[in-house]
Design a protein around this motif. Structure first.
Motif, PDB file in Angstrom:
ATOM      1  N   VAL A 194      29.562   0.044   8.761  1.00 34.59           N
ATOM      2  CA  VAL A 194      30.707  -0.805   9.078  1.00 34.59           C
ATOM      3  C   VAL A 194      31.979   0.023   8.949  1.00 34.59           C
ATOM      4  O   VAL A 194      32.211   0.658   7.906  1.00 34.59           O
ATOM      5  CB  VAL A 194      30.775  -2.035   8.153  1.00 34.59           C
ATOM      6  CG1 VAL A 194      31.952  -2.915   8.543  1.00 34.59           C
ATOM      7  CG2 VAL A 194      29.483  -2.832   8.234  1.00 34.59           C
ATOM      8  N   LEU A 195      32.780   0.015   9.997  1.00 32.17           N
ATOM      9  CA  LEU A 195      34.081   0.677  10.009  1.00 32.17           C
ATOM     10  C   LEU A 195      35.157  -0.407  10.014  1.00 32.17           C
ATOM     11  O   LEU A 195      35.120  -1.329  10.834  1.00 32.17           O
ATOM     12  CB  LEU A 195      34.218   1.573  11.238  1.00 32.17           C
ATOM     13  CG  LEU A 195      33.143   2.657  11.398  1.00 32.17           C
ATOM     14  CD1 LEU A 195      33.352   3.430  12.693  1.00 32.17           C
ATOM     15  CD2 LEU A 195      33.160   3.604  10.200  1.00 32.17           C
ATOM     16  N   LEU A 196      36.116  -0.280   9.111  1.00 29.29           N
ATOM     17  CA  LEU A 196      37.165  -1.290   8.965  1.00 29.29           C
ATOM     18  C   LEU A 196      38.519  -0.664   9.251  1.00 29.29           C
ATOM     19  O   LEU A 196      38.893   0.334   8.631  1.00 29.29           O
ATOM     20  CB  LEU A 196      37.152  -1.884   7.549  1.00 29.29           C
ATOM     21  CG  LEU A 196      38.261  -2.882   7.214  1.00 29.29           C
ATOM     22  CD1 LEU A 196      38.188  -4.103   8.125  1.00 29.29           C
ATOM     23  CD2 LEU A 196      38.181  -3.311   5.751  1.00 29.29           C
ATOM     24  N   VAL A 229      35.202  -3.226  12.725  1.00 31.85           N
ATOM     25  CA  VAL A 229      36.014  -4.414  12.474  1.00 31.85           C
ATOM     26  C   VAL A 229      37.479  -4.003  12.484  1.00 31.85           C
ATOM     27  O   VAL A 229      37.876  -3.084  11.753  1.00 31.85           O
ATOM     28  CB  VAL A 229      35.650  -5.074  11.126  1.00 31.85           C
ATOM     29  CG1 VAL A 229      36.536  -6.294  10.876  1.00 31.85           C
ATOM     30  CG2 VAL A 229      34.182  -5.475  11.102  1.00 31.85           C
ATOM     31  N   THR A 230      38.277  -4.714  13.292  1.00 29.86           N
ATOM     32  CA  THR A 230      39.706  -4.447  13.386  1.00 29.86           C
ATOM     33  C   THR A 230      40.460  -5.732  13.091  1.00 29.86           C
ATOM     34  O   THR A 230      40.227  -6.756  13.748  1.00 29.86           O
ATOM     35  CB  THR A 230      40.080  -3.925  14.779  1.00 29.86           C
ATOM     36  OG1 THR A 230      39.311  -2.754  15.073  1.00 29.86           O
ATOM     37  CG2 THR A 230      41.562  -3.579  14.834  1.00 29.86           C
ATOM     38  N   VAL A 231      41.336  -5.670  12.111  1.00 30.00           N
ATOM     39  CA  VAL A 231      42.169  -6.817  11.747  1.00 30.00           C
ATOM     40  C   VAL A 231      43.614  -6.357  11.733  1.00 30.00           C
ATOM     41  O   VAL A 231      43.959  -5.392  11.047  1.00 30.00           O
ATOM     42  CB  VAL A 231      41.783  -7.389  10.372  1.00 30.00           C
ATOM     43  CG1 VAL A 231      42.639  -8.605  10.048  1.00 30.00           C
ATOM     44  CG2 VAL A 231      40.309  -7.750  10.334  1.00 30.00           C
ATOM     45  N   SER A 232      44.463  -7.062  12.475  1.00 29.94           N
ATOM     46  CA  SER A 232      45.864  -6.650  12.573  1.00 29.94           C
ATOM     47  C   SER A 232      46.728  -7.867  12.821  1.00 29.94           C
ATOM     48  O   SER A 232      46.245  -8.939  13.190  1.00 29.94           O
ATOM     49  CB  SER A 232      46.045  -5.635  13.708  1.00 29.94           C
ATOM     50  OG  SER A 232      45.682  -6.214  14.954  1.00 29.94           O
ATOM     51  N   THR A 233      48.002  -7.689  12.584  1.00 27.95           N
ATOM     52  CA  THR A 233      48.987  -8.716  12.904  1.00 27.95           C
ATOM     53  C   THR A 233      49.796  -8.252  14.102  1.00 27.95           C
ATOM     54  O   THR A 233      50.099  -7.062  14.240  1.00 27.95           O
ATOM     55  CB  THR A 233      49.924  -8.991  11.724  1.00 27.95           C
ATOM     56  OG1 THR A 233      50.594  -7.778  11.359  1.00 27.95           O
ATOM     57  CG2 THR A 233      49.139  -9.507  10.531  1.00 27.95           C
ATOM     58  N   ALA A 234      50.137  -9.192  14.977  1.00 29.24           N
ATOM     59  CA  ALA A 234      50.883  -8.868  16.189  1.00 29.24           C
ATOM     60  C   ALA A 234      51.746 -10.050  16.561  1.00 29.24           C
ATOM     61  O   ALA A 234      51.453 -11.197  16.187  1.00 29.24           O
ATOM     62  CB  ALA A 234      49.921  -8.536  17.332  1.00 29.24           C
ATOM     63  N   PRO A 235      52.863  -9.827  17.271  1.00 32.88           N
ATOM     64  CA  PRO A 235      53.710 -10.951  17.704  1.00 32.88           C
ATOM     65  C   PRO A 235      52.935 -11.911  18.593  1.00 32.88           C
ATOM     66  O   PRO A 235      52.125 -11.495  19.424  1.00 32.88           O
ATOM     67  CB  PRO A 235      54.846 -10.264  18.470  1.00 32.88           C
ATOM     68  CG  PRO A 235      54.843  -8.855  17.992  1.00 32.88           C
ATOM     69  CD  PRO A 235      53.422  -8.520  17.683  1.00 32.88           C
TER      70      PRO A 235
END
Length: 411
Positions: free
Chosen positions: A290-292, A331-337
């Motif tokens: 798993v890559l985060l 797995v990619t988790v990010s915040t964006a407008p």
């Protein structure tokens, strides 16, 4: 309990009929006494003789009895009592009650049908009882019109009140039905919420138990130390599943003490994005790659949105472990407008390669397929939609299975 209620209703009906009939009969007796006094004052007898006064009384009693059927045949009873009032003073009260009852129906045609015999009955009564030198006088016509108007007005007002009460009753019944529907909808929504929470909590843990127990079943060449280590992982995963199940039940029940553990200490809160490292470490302990990747200020995400994002990542890892064992997961988790808005959103992406049919896992172990309801992704889609976001999943052009979610939030 219903029996006393029915008894009270019957008593009320009998009382309502009794006082109406009594008022009509007493009013007719009063007119009968006044007419007799006027005849004695003038020294004349009724047109049909003195014995007609007794006949008048008998007709009045009959007219009063007819009022019992005024609701079944209102127009017929009103016409009969009106005709009898033309020759009977005691019947005048009954005819007035019948006119009021007819007017409560608020039908002008029926009132017009009774109006003509009502005026003729006044003329006929003056002929039968010559209390004045002339049978047709202006005061008699005015009195006839006034009594007709008063009776119609009272009946019309009673009809308006009954219609208003009936509308209130209908509104109450409608409100009760709508409330019952809202209760049913709330129950269905709560059941769906419970099912979603149960699936999110248990599917991840049970999939770990199934995977490691499957390894124990198929690998007969494991050393005792490896068997003990795998059994310990199964035991810990089962215990953690029970712990998380108690925590979810405590939240759903929302009763004092439901969210506390057996030793009295409070249960751990529902996991959020802050627990991603533990989730990934747990997946890696089961042999998964798993890559985060994280971007943005995840600590500023509201708790409810953060919890939903965590569940989406958890379900993505569970699906990858069940359907693509041994495949690497990113797995990619990010915040964006947020698109078109000043708010921001959490973007979650879970990507894994799709194994070709019939191939073994990367570690050489052919694992038995995990039985599932197939509703995990549907539940995640519903969760994302309820949060005002969206969730898509499926293979991309590169042949990887990609799960993407976007959950809006406000600061």
């Amino acid at each position: 309990m219903p029996l006393p209620r029915i008894a009270r209703t019957r008593r009320g009906h009998v009382w309502g009929e009794s006082w109406r009939l009594g008022v009509g009969f007493l009013f007719g007796l009063a007119i009968w006494g006044v007419v007799q006094a006027q005849l004695d004052q003038r020294g004349v007898d009724p047109t049909f003789g003195k014995d007609w006064l007794l006949v008048d009384l008998a007709l009045g009693v009959g007219s009063t009895v007819l009022l019992l059927w005024r609701r079944r045949w209102p127009l017929a009873v009103a016409l009969v009592t009106t005709v009898l009032s033309g020759v009977s003073s005691v019947s005048v009260g009954a005819s007035l009650v019948a006119l009021v009852s007819l007017s409560t129906r608020q039908r002008w045609r029926e009132i017009a049908v009774v109006a003509v015999p009502w005026m003729l009955a006044g003329v006929s009564h003056s002929l039968v009882y010559p209390t004045e030198p002339e049978a047709i006088t202006l005061p008699n016509i005015i009195i006839g019109l006034l009594t007709l108007a008063v009776g119609v007005s009272i009946g019309w007002a009673v009809g308006e009140r009954r219609a208003f009460v009936a509308s209130l009753h209908d509104r109450a019944l409608t409100a009760e039905r709508e409330q019952a529907m809202r209760v049913v909808q709330a129950q269905v929504a709560e059941r769906a919420r419970i099912a979603r929470e149960m699936h999110d909590v248990l599917a991840h843990r049970i999939s770990l138990v199934a995977m490691h127990s499957g390894a124990l079943a198929y690998r007969t060449d494991l050393a005792p130390e490896q068997v003990a280590e795998t059994a310990e992982i199964v035991r810990e995963s089962a215990n953690q599943a029970l712990t998380e199940l108690r925590a979810v039940l405590g939240v759903l029940r929302d009763v004092p003490g439901a969210g506390a553990s057996e030793d009295g200490s409070p249960e751990a809160p529902q996991p959020t994005l802050g627990d991603l490292d533990a989730l990934v470490a747990e997946a890696r302990s089961g042999g998964a790659t798993v890559l985060l990747d994280r971007a943005g200020d995840l600590d500023a995400v509201p708790e409810q949105v953060s919890r939903s994002a965590y569940r989406i990542v958890q379900e993505g890892l569970t699906n990858a472990r069940k359907h693509a064992p041994g495949a690497a997961v990113r797995v990619t988790v990010s915040t964006a407008p947020e698109r078109g808005l000043d708010d921001e959103a959490v973007q979650v992406t879970v990507r894994n390669a799709v194994p070709r049919g019939g191939t073994d896992a990367a570690d050489g172990i052919r694992r038995a397929p995990t039985v599932g309801a197939g509703l995990g992704l549907l539940g995640l889609t519903e969760r994302a939609v309820l949060a005002g976001g969206e969730l898509t999943y499926g293979p991309d052009r590169a042949g990887d299975f990609v799960l993407t979610a976007r959950l809006p939030w406000s600061r």
